[in-house]
Design a protein around this motif. Structure first.
Motif, PDB file in Angstrom:
ATOM      1  N   THR A 141      31.719  42.845  42.874  1.00 57.35           N
ATOM      2  CA  THR A 141      31.804  41.558  43.624  1.00 57.35           C
ATOM      3  C   THR A 141      32.995  41.675  44.811  1.00 57.35           C
ATOM      4  O   THR A 141      32.636  41.207  45.923  1.00 57.35           O
ATOM      5  CB  THR A 141      32.132  40.385  42.598  1.00 57.35           C
ATOM      6  OG1 THR A 141      31.153  40.127  41.885  1.00 57.35           O
ATOM      7  CG2 THR A 141      32.552  39.035  43.217  1.00 57.35           C
ATOM      8  N   ARG A 166      43.698  36.479  39.720  1.00 60.01           N
ATOM      9  CA  ARG A 166      44.110  37.919  39.475  1.00 60.01           C
ATOM     10  C   ARG A 166      43.417  38.693  38.421  1.00 60.01           C
ATOM     11  O   ARG A 166      44.116  39.313  37.663  1.00 60.01           O
ATOM     12  CB  ARG A 166      45.827  37.778  39.357  1.00 60.01           C
ATOM     13  CG  ARG A 166      46.054  37.021  38.208  1.00 60.01           C
ATOM     14  CD  ARG A 166      47.634  37.170  37.802  1.00 60.01           C
ATOM     15  NE  ARG A 166      48.026  36.091  36.927  1.00 60.01           N
ATOM     16  CZ  ARG A 166      49.095  35.861  36.453  1.00 60.01           C
ATOM     17  NH1 ARG A 166      50.115  36.776  36.646  1.00 60.01           N
ATOM     18  NH2 ARG A 166      49.609  34.948  35.665  1.00 60.01           N
ATOM     19  N   SER A 167      42.179  38.370  38.313  1.00 58.40           N
ATOM     20  CA  SER A 167      41.380  39.009  37.296  1.00 58.40           C
ATOM     21  C   SER A 167      41.221  40.555  37.661  1.00 58.40           C
ATOM     22  O   SER A 167      41.182  40.729  38.811  1.00 58.40           O
ATOM     23  CB  SER A 167      40.072  38.213  37.082  1.00 58.40           C
ATOM     24  OG  SER A 167      39.159  38.648  38.322  1.00 58.40           O
ATOM     25  N   ASN A 169      38.428  42.048  37.323  1.00 59.37           N
ATOM     26  CA  ASN A 169      36.993  42.274  38.144  1.00 59.37           C
ATOM     27  C   ASN A 169      37.110  41.627  39.333  1.00 59.37           C
ATOM     28  O   ASN A 169      36.117  42.254  40.272  1.00 59.37           O
ATOM     29  CB  ASN A 169      35.902  41.825  36.969  1.00 59.37           C
ATOM     30  CG  ASN A 169      36.214  40.335  36.726  1.00 59.37           C
ATOM     31  OD1 ASN A 169      37.341  39.914  36.565  1.00 59.37           O
ATOM     32  ND2 ASN A 169      34.909  39.762  36.699  1.00 59.37           N
ATOM     33  N   HIS A 189      47.935  32.714  41.590  1.00 58.53           N
ATOM     34  CA  HIS A 189      47.212  32.421  40.195  1.00 58.53           C
ATOM     35  C   HIS A 189      47.820  31.151  39.519  1.00 58.53           C
ATOM     36  O   HIS A 189      48.405  30.516  40.295  1.00 58.53           O
ATOM     37  CB  HIS A 189      47.690  33.705  39.214  1.00 58.53           C
ATOM     38  CG  HIS A 189      49.291  33.968  39.365  1.00 58.53           C
ATOM     39  ND1 HIS A 189      50.213  33.624  38.743  1.00 58.53           N
ATOM     40  CD2 HIS A 189      49.797  35.045  40.300  1.00 58.53           C
ATOM     41  CE1 HIS A 189      51.154  33.837  39.052  1.00 58.53           C
ATOM     42  NE2 HIS A 189      51.251  35.076  39.982  1.00 58.53           N
ATOM     43  N   SER A 190      47.618  30.836  38.301  1.00 60.76           N
ATOM     44  CA  SER A 190      47.844  29.754  37.633  1.00 60.76           C
ATOM     45  C   SER A 190      49.336  29.343  37.569  1.00 60.76           C
ATOM     46  O   SER A 190      49.676  28.147  37.280  1.00 60.76           O
ATOM     47  CB  SER A 190      47.283  29.651  35.992  1.00 60.76           C
ATOM     48  OG  SER A 190      47.991  30.705  35.287  1.00 60.76           O
ATOM     49  N   ALA A 208      38.930  33.212  43.733  1.00 59.60           N
ATOM     50  CA  ALA A 208      38.236  33.551  42.712  1.00 59.60           C
ATOM     51  C   ALA A 208      39.017  33.187  41.366  1.00 59.60           C
ATOM     52  O   ALA A 208      39.591  33.621  40.733  1.00 59.60           O
ATOM     53  CB  ALA A 208      38.226  35.265  42.576  1.00 59.60           C
ATOM     54  N   VAL A 209      38.789  31.720  41.154  1.00 53.82           N
ATOM     55  CA  VAL A 209      39.391  30.995  40.059  1.00 53.82           C
ATOM     56  C   VAL A 209      38.239  30.484  39.024  1.00 53.82           C
ATOM     57  O   VAL A 209      38.568  30.640  37.898  1.00 53.82           O
ATOM     58  CB  VAL A 209      40.126  29.793  40.650  1.00 53.82           C
ATOM     59  CG1 VAL A 209      40.608  29.104  39.478  1.00 53.82           C
ATOM     60  CG2 VAL A 209      41.348  30.464  41.545  1.00 53.82           C
ATOM     61  N   GLY A 210      37.372  29.776  39.385  1.00 52.32           N
ATOM     62  CA  GLY A 210      36.497  29.203  38.479  1.00 52.32           C
ATOM     63  C   GLY A 210      36.709  27.724  38.097  1.00 52.32           C
ATOM     64  O   GLY A 210      36.558  27.106  37.177  1.00 52.32           O
ATOM     65  N   ARG A 211      37.369  26.899  39.145  1.00 51.06           N
ATOM     66  CA  ARG A 211      37.661  25.610  39.131  1.00 51.06           C
ATOM     67  C   ARG A 211      36.871  24.806  40.324  1.00 51.06           C
ATOM     68  O   ARG A 211      37.229  25.154  41.407  1.00 51.06           O
ATOM     69  CB  ARG A 211      39.077  25.234  39.039  1.00 51.06           C
ATOM     70  CG  ARG A 211      39.508  25.890  37.781  1.00 51.06           C
ATOM     71  CD  ARG A 211      40.956  25.640  38.179  1.00 51.06           C
ATOM     72  NE  ARG A 211      41.861  25.519  36.950  1.00 51.06           N
ATOM     73  CZ  ARG A 211      42.567  24.535  36.426  1.00 51.06           C
ATOM     74  NH1 ARG A 211      42.755  23.341  37.104  1.00 51.06           N
ATOM     75  NH2 ARG A 211      43.014  24.523  35.072  1.00 51.06           N
ATOM     76  N   MET A 214      38.813  23.297  43.778  1.00 54.55           N
ATOM     77  CA  MET A 214      40.112  23.140  43.626  1.00 54.55           C
ATOM     78  C   MET A 214      40.911  23.329  44.876  1.00 54.55           C
ATOM     79  O   MET A 214      42.170  22.810  45.154  1.00 54.55           O
ATOM     80  CB  MET A 214      40.667  24.139  42.406  1.00 54.55           C
ATOM     81  CG  MET A 214      40.670  25.334  42.620  1.00 54.55           C
ATOM     82  SD  MET A 214      41.723  26.410  41.907  1.00 54.55           S
ATOM     83  CE  MET A 214      43.365  26.117  42.444  1.00 54.55           C
ATOM     84  N   VAL A 229      34.582  32.848  46.140  1.00 58.45           N
ATOM     85  CA  VAL A 229      33.747  33.678  44.776  1.00 58.45           C
ATOM     86  C   VAL A 229      33.312  32.686  43.780  1.00 58.45           C
ATOM     87  O   VAL A 229      32.374  33.128  42.993  1.00 58.45           O
ATOM     88  CB  VAL A 229      34.822  34.757  44.403  1.00 58.45           C
ATOM     89  CG1 VAL A 229      33.863  35.695  43.388  1.00 58.45           C
ATOM     90  CG2 VAL A 229      35.231  35.762  45.587  1.00 58.45           C
ATOM     91  N   GLY A 230      33.969  31.847  43.534  1.00 58.42           N
ATOM     92  CA  GLY A 230      33.945  30.819  42.499  1.00 58.42           C
ATOM     93  C   GLY A 230      32.234  30.203  42.399  1.00 58.42           C
ATOM     94  O   GLY A 230      31.555  30.395  43.557  1.00 58.42           O
ATOM     95  N   ILE A 231      31.749  30.261  41.151  1.00 55.16           N
ATOM     96  CA  ILE A 231      30.421  29.582  40.936  1.00 55.16           C
ATOM     97  C   ILE A 231      30.676  28.609  39.681  1.00 55.16           C
ATOM     98  O   ILE A 231      31.168  28.979  38.750  1.00 55.16           O
ATOM     99  CB  ILE A 231      29.613  30.711  40.383  1.00 55.16           C
ATOM    100  CG1 ILE A 231      29.368  31.820  41.557  1.00 55.16           C
ATOM    101  CG2 ILE A 231      28.192  29.997  40.203  1.00 55.16           C
ATOM    102  CD1 ILE A 231      28.358  32.828  40.814  1.00 55.16           C
ATOM    103  N   GLY A 263      27.649  35.618  45.813  1.00 54.73           N
ATOM    104  CA  GLY A 263      26.719  35.787  44.868  1.00 54.73           C
ATOM    105  C   GLY A 263      25.625  36.894  45.120  1.00 54.73           C
ATOM    106  O   GLY A 263      25.641  37.822  44.199  1.00 54.73           O
ATOM    107  N   THR A 266      26.585  40.842  45.146  1.00 51.33           N
ATOM    108  CA  THR A 266      27.001  41.532  43.610  1.00 51.33           C
ATOM    109  C   THR A 266      25.925  42.662  43.420  1.00 51.33           C
ATOM    110  O   THR A 266      26.170  43.749  42.974  1.00 51.33           O
ATOM    111  CB  THR A 266      27.269  40.563  42.431  1.00 51.33           C
ATOM    112  OG1 THR A 266      28.239  39.858  43.034  1.00 51.33           O
ATOM    113  CG2 THR A 266      27.695  41.356  41.282  1.00 51.33           C
TER     114      THR A 266
END
Ligand code: NDP
Length: 290
Positions: A141, A166-167, A169, A189-190, A208-211, A214, A229-231, A263, A266
């Motif tokens: 990704t 900050r993951s 991956n 980050h959070s 790249a958070v996943g919310r 936001m 990046v979020g899905i 997406g 990747t």
């Protein structure tokens, strides 16, 4: 002025066409790239991802071995499968689909994969080499994000890049890749305070958070580049990113949509890493192959 939409589907298709050509060239020299995809259990999303990866292999001529293991597979049995794949001559890249069932140790599985077959780029050796700027496998990704920027003519040299997330991956590697291209990188980050202020100062924002949505459109600096990046799947079934797309596109100069942005990249990068692994392994075996 509304932003240019960065078309990940088209860019990915172009890369995959090039990969198919390279596979043909390699096969003409008696070299057949091979990817093993291991799936444990029956997580529906993982099954879709694995199916798509196998299909992409078929479309580009890459040999694929799909290994399906039951959810109750033990750690020892899984490690034995990885070990067998490590030794197989026809397999150049190994991918174990995550998440694994909770009783399995993902870190141990990543570390068991031979580093020169680590096409997912998750092995600590791959990440360490990325940190010190050596040739490595970059996880798919983040590598795809860099291709989207390159193909969109975005030069990161001297730019202020804000990475949200900050993951291991996505967030961390994408920030390191931007740093390697001489960007000034801020990781958010959070626990970041004043996130909107960081975003307002950014020339390039990578989220790249996943919310869902936001990052608000009015945080985006006029003319900035936005990579989402979020899905996220909403209750009404819609798929949205981490950025409020419609408002952000009014301010950005270029932006990735969700779906159809990061997406699709990747899988293309997974295939590229598999080819890279194949070429490197053959170079080592025969010497001098390019
Ligand atoms: P993780 O859950 O591993 O990481 C999320 C990151 O977001 C963490 O670093 C976390 O901070 C940060 N975060 C959480 N809440 C906030 C907040 N309120 N403000 C700022 N930062 C926050 O996710 P991934 O990196 O694996 O994935 C991120 C997104 O990207 C997901 O939507 C995922 O589906 C998507 N994805 C898409 C891919 C693709 O192919 N397009 C591939 C991989 C992921 P902290 O570290 O402090 O907890």
């Amino acid at each position: 002025m509304a932003a240019t939409i960065i078309d990940g589907k088209a860019i990915s298709a172009k890369r995959r066409a090039r990969i198919a050509e390279r596979v043909t060239e390699l096969k003409a020299r008696g070299i057949s790239p091979g990817l093993a995809v291991v799936i444990v259990g029956e997580d529906p999303a993982s099954q879709v991802y694995v199916r798509n990866k196998v299909k992409a292999c078929e479309e580009t001529g890459v040999f694929s071995a799909k290994i399906v293991l039951p959810a109750e597979t033990t750690q020892e049995a899984l490690l034995a499968v990885v070990e067998e794949l490590n030794g197989r001559e026809d397999i150049n890249g190994i991918l174990v689909q995550f998440p694994l069932p909770a009783h399995l140790d993902e870190d141990a599985v990543i570390e068991a994969i031979r580093a020169d077959k680590d096409v997912d780029g998750f092995h600590p050796e791959s990440i360490g080499r990325l940190v010190v700027g050596k040739e490595t496998f970059v996880s798919c990704t983040p590598a795809g994000v860099m291709v989207l920027l390159e193909e969109s003519g975005v030069d990161l040299n001297g730019k202020d890049v804000v990475v949200i997330g900050r993951s291991n991956n996505v967030g961390k590697p994408v920030g390191l890749l931007a740093l390697a291209q001489n960007a000034t990188v801020t990781f958010c980050h959070s626990r970041t305070t004043d996130l909107p202020d960081h975003v307002r100062a950014a020339d390039v924002v990578i989220v790249a958070v996943g919310r869902p949505e936001m990052v608000k459109g009015d945080w985006i600096k006029e003319g900035a580049v936005v990579i989402d990046v979020g899905i996220n799947r909403l209750e009404d079934g819609r798929l949205v990113g981490d950025v409020e797309f419609e408002t952000a596109r009014q301010r950005a100069s270029a932006i990735t949509p969700v779906p159809g942005g990061v997406g699709p990249m990747t899988i293309a990068m997974l295939l590229e890493n598999t080819l890279t692994a194949t070429v490197r392994q053959n170079e080592r075996k025969q010497g001098g192959l390019r």
